[in-house]
Design an enzyme around this catalytic site. Structure first.
Site, PDB file in Angstrom:
ATOM      1  N   ASP B   5      11.764  94.293  36.501  1.00 29.64           N
ATOM      2  CA  ASP B   5      11.830  92.831  36.334  1.00 29.64           C
ATOM      3  C   ASP B   5      12.272  92.571  34.893  1.00 29.64           C
ATOM      4  O   ASP B   5      11.528  92.855  33.954  1.00 29.64           O
ATOM      5  CB  ASP B   5      10.429  92.255  36.615  1.00 29.64           C
ATOM      6  N   ASP B  75      12.409  85.593  39.120  1.00 29.36           N
ATOM      7  CA  ASP B  75      11.126  86.195  38.711  1.00 29.36           C
ATOM      8  C   ASP B  75       9.944  85.354  39.193  1.00 29.36           C
ATOM      9  O   ASP B  75       8.941  85.885  39.664  1.00 29.36           O
ATOM     10  CB  ASP B  75      11.066  86.405  37.188  1.00 29.36           C
TER      11      ASP B  75
END
Lengths: 208, 208
Positions: B5, B75
Site C-alpha cells: 500500500d 487506500d
C-alpha cells in the site's frame, strides 16, 4: 482617538467609529505620525513601530482580564474584555476561541486559520487543494473529496463551539468572520469587540 | 503473497503476516523483482513502479466497495473493505475517517495528518510551534498556548468520530494510529485492515 490591532498578517484600525483593515506597512506609513493606541502580537511589526512611530502608545502590557490562562495573546485578551458572557471567535491567520463567563476568561483553544488549513491540505496532495464550501450541510457525511475537506475544516468549528458554548452568545471577529457566520448562523459578527477591550485598557490606566 | 500500500509519503508492505513500514524508494529497490499486489495514491510513485517493477500487479482499478462517494482513494476503499461495520480512521499524511454500515460505505471526511497540522500552526507563528500532547484532558478548556494547540488538533477528532460513530466499533490504522488511540481509548489499532481489503480485491478478481 485612533486604535490599532496588529496581527500576524494584517493591521486593523479603529477611528471615528469605523474599522479599517490594512496591511501593516500601509498602516504604519499612513499613521506613523499620529497618536495611536495599539496592541501587537507580531514581533517584527512591534520593532518597526518603536522605530518609526514615536507617538504610538503600546497597550500590550495593560493586562486587565481575569484568567488562569498563561500567555494569552493581547489581541485575545482585548477581544475577551469586550464580551462579558459568551464565546469569542477571532478568525484571522489563526482562529482563536475563548469562553467568557461573568467577565472572567475560562480558557480557550486555537485552530490554524481557514487559509492556513486550506494550504495544509494542498501541501499533502493536489487532490486536496479545494475551495472551502461554507454552504456545505454538516449533519450528513460527505460524499466527495472537496466536501470531505470542507467538512474536515468546518465541522469541528460548529461541533466544538456549540459543545463548549452551551447556548451562550457567540461573538465573531477577524477577517474570516463572515465565512464562520455562514456555518454558525446563531453567531453575531462584531468588528469592534477588540477595540472595546482596548478602550477598557486605556480607561483603566487613566483611573489608576 | 506480497501486498503493498503506497501512500503520499510511505509504503506499507504485508508479507507472511507481518506489516513493514518503508520509504517508497526502499520498498521499490528491495521488491522490484518480486510479484507484488499493490495500490498506490501517489502518482509519482505509480510512474516509478510501472518503469521499475514489471511484475507488480496494480489493484487500483478493482473497485469493489459499495458507496455513493465520488473519487474515494483506493487506500480508503481497501481499508473500508476490511471492516463490515464501524468507523475506519487512517492516520497518515492525511487523516481519513470513513463510516461503514453492513458492508456499505456511507461517506467520510478528511483532516490533514498530525504532522501537517503541527506544521500549519508553526507557519503562523513560532509561538504555536508545539508538540502534540496526546495525554491532554479534552473535557476542560485549555489554559495555555500549547494545550490550546493540542486541543485544536485532538478535540475535533474525538468529538466528530464519536458523534458520527454512535457507538460503532472504531478501527485505527496508519502511522499515527497510536497517537489517535491515546485520545480514543475505545478504538482498536488494526495494521492489517487495508491488506484484508486488498485480499478481497484479489479474490474477487479470481472468481470473476
Amino acid at each position: 482617538m485612533i486604535l490599532c490591532d496588529i496581527g500576524n498578517s494584517r493591521a486593523h484600525l479603529f477611528m471615528d467609529g469605523v474599522v479599517e483593515d490594512l496591511t501593516i506597512e500601509d498602516c504604519l506609513s499612513r499613521y506613523a505620525h499620529e497618536k495611536v493606541y495599539y496592541i501587537c502580537v507580531n514581533e517584527r511589526a512591534a520593532r518597526k513601530i518603536v522605530k518609526k512611530a514615536p507617538r504610538w502608545i503600546d497597550l500590550s502590557h495593560r493586562h486587565l482580564l481575569e484568567t488562569s490562562y498563561k500567555g494569552l495573546g493581547i489581541d485575545r485578551e482585548a477581544a475577551c474584555l469586550g464580551v462579558e458572557d459568551g464565546i469569542v471567535i477571532d478568525a484571522g491567520s489563526a482562529i482563536t476561541v475563548d469562553v467568557m463567563e461573568k467577565g472572567v476568561h475560562k480558557g480557550g483553544w486555537i485552530w490554524p486559520g481557514l487559509r492556513a488549513l486550506r494550504d495544509a491540505y494542498a501541501r499533502i496532495s493536489t487532490k486536496l487543494d479545494c475551495e472551502i464550501r461554507s454552504d456545505l450541510k454538516l449533519d450528513g457525511l460527505p460524499l466527495e473529496t472537496c466536501d470531505a475537506v470542507s467538512f474536515g475544516i468546518l465541522a469541528p468549528i460548529v461541533s466544538l463551539v456549540r459543545a463548549f458554548g452551551q447556548g451562550k452568545r457567540i461573538v465573531l471577529t477577524g477577517g474570516d468572520a463572515e465565512k464562520i457566520a455562514a456555518i454558525l448562523p446563531e453567531a453575531q459578527i462584531d468588528r469592534e469587540v477588540v477595540f472595546r477591550g482596548m478602550m477598557k485598557m486605556i480607561k483603566d490606566n487613566e483611573t489608576c
